[in-house]
Design an enzyme around this catalytic site. Structure first.
Site, PDB file in Angstrom:
ATOM      1  N   LYS A 160      10.156  -8.496   5.206  1.00 24.93           N
ATOM      2  CA  LYS A 160      11.169  -9.125   6.054  1.00 24.93           C
ATOM      3  C   LYS A 160      11.929 -10.146   5.242  1.00 24.93           C
ATOM      4  O   LYS A 160      11.383 -10.740   4.309  1.00 24.93           O
ATOM      5  CB  LYS A 160      10.501  -9.838   7.240  1.00 24.93           C
ATOM      6  CG  LYS A 160      11.425 -10.060   8.397  1.00 24.93           C
ATOM      7  CD  LYS A 160      11.634  -8.771   9.148  1.00 24.93           C
ATOM      8  CE  LYS A 160      12.187  -8.938  10.519  1.00 24.93           C
ATOM      9  NZ  LYS A 160      11.898  -7.742  11.337  1.00 24.93           N
ATOM     10  N   HIS A 215       0.836  -1.212   0.000  1.00 25.12           N
ATOM     11  CA  HIS A 215       0.000   0.000   0.000  1.00 25.12           C
ATOM     12  C   HIS A 215       0.862   1.250   0.000  1.00 25.12           C
ATOM     13  O   HIS A 215       0.416   2.318  -0.381  1.00 25.12           O
ATOM     14  CB  HIS A 215      -0.966   0.000   1.188  1.00 25.12           C
ATOM     15  CG  HIS A 215      -0.276   0.177   2.505  1.00 25.12           C
ATOM     16  ND1 HIS A 215       0.481  -0.817   3.075  1.00 25.12           N
ATOM     17  CD2 HIS A 215      -0.202   1.232   3.355  1.00 25.12           C
ATOM     18  CE1 HIS A 215       0.994  -0.368   4.217  1.00 25.12           C
ATOM     19  NE2 HIS A 215       0.594   0.869   4.406  1.00 25.12           N
ATOM     20  N   ARG A 216       2.107   1.111   0.475  1.00 27.68           N
ATOM     21  CA  ARG A 216       3.096   2.199   0.368  1.00 27.68           C
ATOM     22  C   ARG A 216       4.409   1.578  -0.069  1.00 27.68           C
ATOM     23  O   ARG A 216       4.745   0.476   0.353  1.00 27.68           O
ATOM     24  CB  ARG A 216       3.315   2.863   1.723  1.00 27.68           C
ATOM     25  CG  ARG A 216       2.084   3.579   2.198  1.00 27.68           C
ATOM     26  CD  ARG A 216       2.403   4.949   2.709  1.00 27.68           C
ATOM     27  NE  ARG A 216       1.150   5.643   2.943  1.00 27.68           N
ATOM     28  CZ  ARG A 216       1.064   6.839   3.473  1.00 27.68           C
ATOM     29  NH1 ARG A 216       2.144   7.484   3.844  1.00 27.68           N
ATOM     30  NH2 ARG A 216      -0.104   7.409   3.637  1.00 27.68           N
ATOM     31  N   SER A 253      15.685   4.070  10.592  1.00 32.22           N
ATOM     32  CA  SER A 253      15.971   3.609   9.222  1.00 32.22           C
ATOM     33  C   SER A 253      15.354   4.566   8.207  1.00 32.22           C
ATOM     34  O   SER A 253      15.933   4.864   7.165  1.00 32.22           O
ATOM     35  CB  SER A 253      15.377   2.219   8.982  1.00 32.22           C
ATOM     36  OG  SER A 253      16.260   1.221   9.417  1.00 32.22           O
ATOM     37  N   LYS A 264       9.714  -2.342   3.587  1.00 32.08           N
ATOM     38  CA  LYS A 264      10.841  -2.160   4.507  1.00 32.08           C
ATOM     39  C   LYS A 264      10.842  -3.212   5.583  1.00 32.08           C
ATOM     40  O   LYS A 264       9.782  -3.565   6.119  1.00 32.08           O
ATOM     41  CB  LYS A 264      10.687  -0.766   5.150  1.00 32.08           C
ATOM     42  CG  LYS A 264      11.816  -0.331   6.022  1.00 32.08           C
ATOM     43  CD  LYS A 264      12.871   0.397   5.226  1.00 32.08           C
ATOM     44  CE  LYS A 264      14.148   0.592   6.009  1.00 32.08           C
ATOM     45  NZ  LYS A 264      14.954  -0.627   6.100  1.00 32.08           N
ATOM     46  N   LYS A 292       3.716  -1.969  12.070  1.00 31.56           N
ATOM     47  CA  LYS A 292       4.690  -1.140  12.779  1.00 31.56           C
ATOM     48  C   LYS A 292       4.893   0.190  12.068  1.00 31.56           C
ATOM     49  O   LYS A 292       4.839   1.261  12.670  1.00 31.56           O
ATOM     50  CB  LYS A 292       6.001  -1.930  12.811  1.00 31.56           C
ATOM     51  CG  LYS A 292       7.026  -1.462  13.782  1.00 31.56           C
ATOM     52  CD  LYS A 292       8.318  -2.269  13.671  1.00 31.56           C
ATOM     53  CE  LYS A 292       8.186  -3.723  14.043  1.00 31.56           C
ATOM     54  NZ  LYS A 292       9.504  -4.401  14.177  1.00 31.56           N
TER      55      LYS A 292
HETATM   56  N1  GLU Z   1      14.592  -5.363  11.940  1.00 31.51           N
HETATM   57  C1  GLU Z   1      14.057  -4.199  12.565  1.00 31.51           C
HETATM   58  C2  GLU Z   1      12.607  -4.413  12.936  1.00 31.51           C
HETATM   59  O1  GLU Z   1      12.161  -5.511  13.112  1.00 31.51           O
HETATM   60  C3  GLU Z   1      14.310  -2.935  11.762  1.00 31.51           C
HETATM   61  C4  GLU Z   1      13.695  -2.873  10.415  1.00 31.51           C
HETATM   62  C5  GLU Z   1      14.150  -1.698   9.566  1.00 31.51           C
HETATM   63  O2  GLU Z   1      14.883  -0.852  10.068  1.00 31.51           O
HETATM   64  O3  GLU Z   1      13.755  -1.664   8.407  1.00 31.51           O
HETATM   65  O4  GLU Z   1      11.861  -3.488  13.133  1.00 31.51           O
END
Ligand code: GLU
Length: 470
Positions: free
Chosen positions: A104, A63-64, A361, A68, A92
């Site tokens: 992920k 959706h965006r 990040s 990440k 998140k």
């Molecule tokens: N691995 C981290 C998390 O679970 C950081 C993810 C990120 O910075 O993209 O939130």
């Protein structure tokens, strides 16, 4: 519990929260589903043999864009675990207003079994696979560190990406969590732990909520137990102790756990572990019988900062903490969470409390796209302006500001100041958003459901305004 249990746990929480929204079931199903799952097997020559490595990249929601999320190196990696973690990333990002979809990655290896050269080979090959399938890029999908990876691996990913995409102007934004000297940003390493601190501190500010737990408001003087002294756990403990006045009373690590009701100095403990290879036998602290017993010891705040599924139906009844800050992803199973909520424990959910990493990040990615460090343009200008103001005050009042105060007040912000300020603002605002969502509704029973509702509302509004759903 297998990765399947973890995914089911995340989706169970999602569906419970979804029932508090009035959104159509098709839209909710679209939000819940993982959009793209890339499962790969690639060969890497280790010594004289070829090993076939199992790896994944999951993009949960488009959706965006970009999507990440970190890359995990662990033997427990499997498709459903990566799917669960990618889903959590979407929620998140929405909660802390980081404009990305969730993703992920996972590579099924135990990094301790490989040399640095071998790890580099595996990382470069994994990156090549991602490039080949268009699963990485500053506008496509941006990995970061997670369990078992860090800045070193991110630098290898960057170098591999730039080798293939020579001349791509924004190429440095293809991955975050890079070393500061390799297009990284100051404050990224501590970011998740610092975010946990800001979030727990904010939760402790609300006198009414603390009273319900039988606690006084404010984080200072509260006792804390930390499970896991990796990057997240160690920074949470250090910052909580140094900046929050928290007393660390228990720590759990791979080799065992320790407890001291009078407090454990976290810096001395980290030094002790470096010197002896273990947290055990730390002066003044009691060694406990196994590594998870300390989770059941008395404390105000419990911080599970290791892996998923640590508080389950088998130990939940023995947990004595009043506040649990889920620094790890998924440390409490859905059924155990219900038991805690019924008991009146405040569980500050993972998808909010550990969002500091992805928040910084985002700042790093913005820095990469702007090709300039934060503060470079305005620092001296601000310093000059503050200096002029101090002069003016001195002249008009006839009193002088001492040198130390002058230096303190007159300082322009550096990159690290701006990163911490942005992170603090993000964590405080998001907590208040989740808390208000819960209080206003009167039906939403816990912070996790409130966090999900907040995320679902934001993601659904994107889908609706994009015209994907009517
Ligand atoms: N691995 C981290 C998390 O679970 C950081 C993810 C990120 O910075 O993209 O939130």
């Amino acid at each position: 519990m297998s990765g399947g249990g973890f995914l089911e746990s995340v989706n169970q929480n999602f569906r419970k929260a979804a029932s508090y929204t009035n959104l159509p079931s098709g839209l909710l199903a679209q939000i819940e589903a993982c959009n793209s799952v890339y499962q790969m097997r690639f060969p890497v020559k280790i010594g004289n043999e070829y090993e076939v490595i199992e790896a994944y990249r999951v993009q949960h929601s488009h959706h965006r864009l970009p999507t990440k999320g970190g890359i995990r190196y662990s033997m427990s990696v499997n498709q459903e675990e990566v799917m669960a973690l990618a889903s959590l990333m979407s929620y998140k990002c929405a909660i802390v207003d980081v404009p990305f979809g969730g993703a992920k990655g996972g590579v099924k290896i135990d990094p301790r079994n490989y040399t640095t050269r071998q790890l580099q080979k595996i990382t470069r090959r994994y990156t090549t696979e991602l490039i080949r399938k268009n699963f990485i890029g500053p506008g496509i999908d941006v990995p970061a560190p997670d369990y078992g990876t860090g800045g070193r691996e991110m630098a290898w990913i960057l170098d591999t990406y730039l080798t293939f995409k020579n001349g791509e102007l924004d190429g440095a934004g293809c991955v975050t969590g890079k070393p500061v000297k390799q297009n990284g940003i100051k404050g990224r390493t501590e970011a998740t732990g610092r975010g946990v601190f800001y979030g727990v501190r904010e939760a402790c500010e609300h006198a009414e909520d603390m009273k319900a737990l039988g606690l006084t408001p404010g984080i200072a003087g509260k006792t804390m137990i930390v499970q896991g002294l990796g990057n997240v756990g160690a920074h949470t403990a250090m910052i909580s102790q140094d900046e929050g006045g928290v007393i660390i009373v228990g720590v759990a690590e791979y080799e065992g756990s320790i407890y001291n009701k009078d407090g454990i100095d976290i810096h001395a403990l980290l030094k002790h572990r470096k010197e002896t290879g273990s947290i055990l036998d730390f002066p003044g602290a009691k060694n406990l019988k196994d590594r998870n017993s300390v989770l059941e010891s008395p404390c105000d705040i419990l911080i599970p900062a290791a892996l998923e599924n640590q508080i389950t139906m088998s130990n939940v009844k023995k947990i004595k903490a009043k506040i649990i800050g889920e620094a790890a992803n998924g440390p409490v199973t859905a059924d155990a969470h219900q038991v805690l909520v019924d008991k009146g424990v405040m569980v500050i959910p993972d998808m909010y409390i550990n969002a500091g990493g992805v928040t910084v990040s985002y700042f790093e990615w913005l820095k990469n796209l702007s090709h300039m460090r934060f503060g470079r343009m305005e620092k001296r200008f601000n310093q000059q302006t503050y200096g002029n103001l101090i002069d003016l005050i001195e002249r008009t009042t006839g009193k002088s500001v001492n040198k130390r105060e002058k230096a303190f007040i007159g300082r322009g912000a550096d990159e690290i100041d701006l990163v911490r300020s942005g992170l603090e603002e993000t964590m405080v605002t998001a907590y208040d958003d989740i808390r208000t969502t819960m209080k206003r509704s009167k039906r939403i029973p816990d912070l996790r459901s409130a966090a999900f509702v907040s995320a679902i509302k934001k993601i659904s509004s994107d889908y609706i305004s994009l015209g994907i759903f009517p």
